[in-house]
Design an enzyme around this catalytic site. Structure first.
Site, PDB file in Angstrom:
ATOM      1  N   GLU A  19      -8.545  -5.501   8.670  1.00  0.00           N
ATOM      2  CA  GLU A  19      -7.923  -6.692   8.087  1.00  0.00           C
ATOM      3  C   GLU A  19      -8.544  -7.971   8.635  1.00  0.00           C
ATOM      4  O   GLU A  19      -8.824  -8.061   9.842  1.00  0.00           O
ATOM      5  CB  GLU A  19      -6.417  -6.695   8.397  1.00  0.00           C
ATOM      6  CG  GLU A  19      -5.680  -5.536   7.756  1.00  0.00           C
ATOM      7  CD  GLU A  19      -4.179  -5.551   8.029  1.00  0.00           C
ATOM      8  OE1 GLU A  19      -3.655  -6.552   8.573  1.00  0.00           O
ATOM      9  OE2 GLU A  19      -3.527  -4.547   7.690  1.00  0.00           O
ATOM     10  N   ASP A  45      -2.792   2.461   7.522  1.00  0.00           N
ATOM     11  CA  ASP A  45      -1.871   2.385   8.668  1.00  0.00           C
ATOM     12  C   ASP A  45      -0.438   2.174   8.176  1.00  0.00           C
ATOM     13  O   ASP A  45       0.506   2.184   8.960  1.00  0.00           O
ATOM     14  CB  ASP A  45      -2.311   1.319   9.686  1.00  0.00           C
ATOM     15  CG  ASP A  45      -2.298  -0.094   9.134  1.00  0.00           C
ATOM     16  OD1 ASP A  45      -2.084  -0.264   7.922  1.00  0.00           O
ATOM     17  OD2 ASP A  45      -2.510  -1.037   9.931  1.00  0.00           O
ATOM     18  N   SER A  46      -0.274   2.053   6.849  1.00  0.00           N
ATOM     19  CA  SER A  46       1.061   2.086   6.244  1.00  0.00           C
ATOM     20  C   SER A  46       1.766   3.392   6.603  1.00  0.00           C
ATOM     21  O   SER A  46       2.987   3.493   6.475  1.00  0.00           O
ATOM     22  CB  SER A  46       0.962   1.942   4.726  1.00  0.00           C
ATOM     23  OG  SER A  46       0.020   2.860   4.199  1.00  0.00           O
ATOM     24  N   ASP A  98      -8.076   3.523   7.962  1.00  0.00           N
ATOM     25  CA  ASP A  98      -7.628   2.173   8.306  1.00  0.00           C
ATOM     26  C   ASP A  98      -7.655   2.003   9.823  1.00  0.00           C
ATOM     27  O   ASP A  98      -7.114   2.845  10.558  1.00  0.00           O
ATOM     28  CB  ASP A  98      -6.177   2.032   7.823  1.00  0.00           C
ATOM     29  CG  ASP A  98      -5.866   0.649   7.318  1.00  0.00           C
ATOM     30  OD1 ASP A  98      -6.739  -0.227   7.364  1.00  0.00           O
ATOM     31  OD2 ASP A  98      -4.723   0.468   6.851  1.00  0.00           O
ATOM     32  N   LYS A 121     -11.516   0.649   7.165  1.00  0.00           N
ATOM     33  CA  LYS A 121     -11.013  -0.617   6.621  1.00  0.00           C
ATOM     34  C   LYS A 121     -10.428  -1.424   7.765  1.00  0.00           C
ATOM     35  O   LYS A 121      -9.808  -0.853   8.675  1.00  0.00           O
ATOM     36  CB  LYS A 121      -9.926  -0.355   5.564  1.00  0.00           C
ATOM     37  CG  LYS A 121      -9.280  -1.658   5.058  1.00  0.00           C
ATOM     38  CD  LYS A 121      -8.374  -1.440   3.880  1.00  0.00           C
ATOM     39  CE  LYS A 121      -6.963  -1.058   4.243  1.00  0.00           C
ATOM     40  NZ  LYS A 121      -6.272  -2.028   5.126  1.00  0.00           N
ATOM     41  N   GLU A 127      -4.686  -8.291  -1.057  1.00  0.00           N
ATOM     42  CA  GLU A 127      -3.258  -7.948  -1.046  1.00  0.00           C
ATOM     43  C   GLU A 127      -2.394  -9.203  -1.162  1.00  0.00           C
ATOM     44  O   GLU A 127      -2.639 -10.213  -0.476  1.00  0.00           O
ATOM     45  CB  GLU A 127      -2.895  -7.192   0.254  1.00  0.00           C
ATOM     46  CG  GLU A 127      -1.393  -6.872   0.304  1.00  0.00           C
ATOM     47  CD  GLU A 127      -1.008  -5.822   1.330  1.00  0.00           C
ATOM     48  OE1 GLU A 127      -1.883  -5.281   2.021  1.00  0.00           O
ATOM     49  OE2 GLU A 127       0.215  -5.551   1.404  1.00  0.00           O
TER      50      GLU A 127
HETATM   51  O1  KIV Z   1      -2.170   0.567   5.097  1.00  0.00           O
HETATM   52  C1  KIV Z   1      -2.310   0.612   3.866  1.00  0.00           C
HETATM   53  O2  KIV Z   1      -1.841   1.526   3.192  1.00  0.00           O
HETATM   54  C2  KIV Z   1      -3.053  -0.468   3.243  1.00  0.00           C
HETATM   55  C3  KIV Z   1      -3.076  -0.533   1.754  1.00  0.00           C
HETATM   56  C4  KIV Z   1      -1.750  -0.791   1.189  1.00  0.00           C
HETATM   57  C5  KIV Z   1      -4.101  -1.463   1.241  1.00  0.00           C
HETATM   58  O3  KIV Z   1      -3.629  -1.272   3.913  1.00  0.00           O
END
Ligand code: KIV
Length: 266
Positions: free
Chosen positions: A119, A48-49, A87, A117, A186
């Site tokens: 959090e 989600d970056s 994510d 993924k 992280e």
């Molecule tokens: O959103 C993302 O790219 C991430 C990674 C940096 C682990 O969560």
């Protein structure tokens, strides 16, 4: 099994047992995912970056399910070998197990991801358990969790005090116990990452967490030199900003000076 065989979750977990380090990168588009896959990157995370490095948001919070499904589909269509992990964006799983199963299911069913993924640690263990119980593989993410940026008071290293470090260890253990196949660590001190890595059977994937994790993950735009300001731990392997700027300036000058296109062009 050769090194060109499809990366599966059992194979990834096996890499930890064999002592093989795991190089993970993010990707958001078809062409970049294609290059990463061809270069042998075993795990591609559609992070989600994307909201910060591609969409210009200042946090990951505004990213939507629809945006993540779109980017995940682009990456999945490009990849033959890597494991693709999607994510889960902010507020796509926090409301409870039914919402989480619905959202995660869309990533596998509509976009073709192989895992998701999310959090959090102890607070989301019941969600990880619910997902793994219905056959959706989960990568955890503890320590600095960007979706909690406001509660953390910014993107700060976590786990510097003994109490915080103990909480993060408990989070990582809870994520493993709930059935996750891997966990991102992280923004935590290297020694804490070492301790967690030695206590877990599943691979730890570090970002800003030192060298002792089972693998590392970087945001691909940071590594390629596309991001203007990157965190201190990032190693820039290329300077695409400079390369692209040079190329498009040359193109602009060619058009302005009449050097492009040539007369014979169609
Ligand atoms: O959103 C993302 O790219 C991430 C990674 C940096 C682990 O969560």
């Amino acid at each position: 099994m050769t090194d060109r065989d499809k990366i599966t979750i059992p194979r990834l977990v096996g890499m930890k047992r064999e002592g093989r380090k795991i190089a993970v990168l993010t990707a958001y588009s078809w062409p970049i995912a294609r290059i990463l896959d061809e270069a042998g990157i075993p795990v591609i995370l559609v992070g989600d970056s994307v909201g910060m490095v591609e969409a210009g948001y200042s946090t990951t919070l505004p990213v939507t399910m629809e945006e993540m499904l779109y980017h995940t589909g682009c990456v999945v269509r490009a990849v033959k070998r890597a494991l693709v992990v999607a994510d889960m964006p902010f507020m796509s799983y926090q409301q409870g197990t039914a919402q989480a199963i619905g959202s995660a299911g869309r990533f596998l069913k509509e976009a073709g991801a192989e895992a998701v993924k999310l959090e959090g640690g102890k607070n989301v263990a019941h969600i990880i358990r619910a997902l793994t119980d219905v056959g959706i593989p989960v990568m955890g993410h503890v320590g600095l969790t960007p979706q909690s940026v406001h509660s953390m008071g910014g993107y700060r290293v976590q786990g510097r005090t003994t109490e915080e470090a103990e909480r993060i260890i408990e989070d990582a253990l809870a994520v493993e116990e709930a059935g996750a196949f891997s966990v991102v660590l992280e923004g935590i001190p290297a020694e804490l990452a070492r301790e967690i890595t030695s206590r877990l059977e599943i691979p730890t994937i570090g970002i800003g967490a030192g060298p002792h994790c089972d693998g590392q993950v970087l945001v691909v735009n940071d590594l390629l030199g596309l991001t203007e300001k990157v965190p201190g731990f990032v190693k820039k392997y290329a300077n695409l900003r400079e390369l692209i700027s040079k190329a498009v300036t040359e193109y602009r000058e060619d058009v302005e000076e009449g050097r492009f296109p040539k007369d014979e062009g169609c």
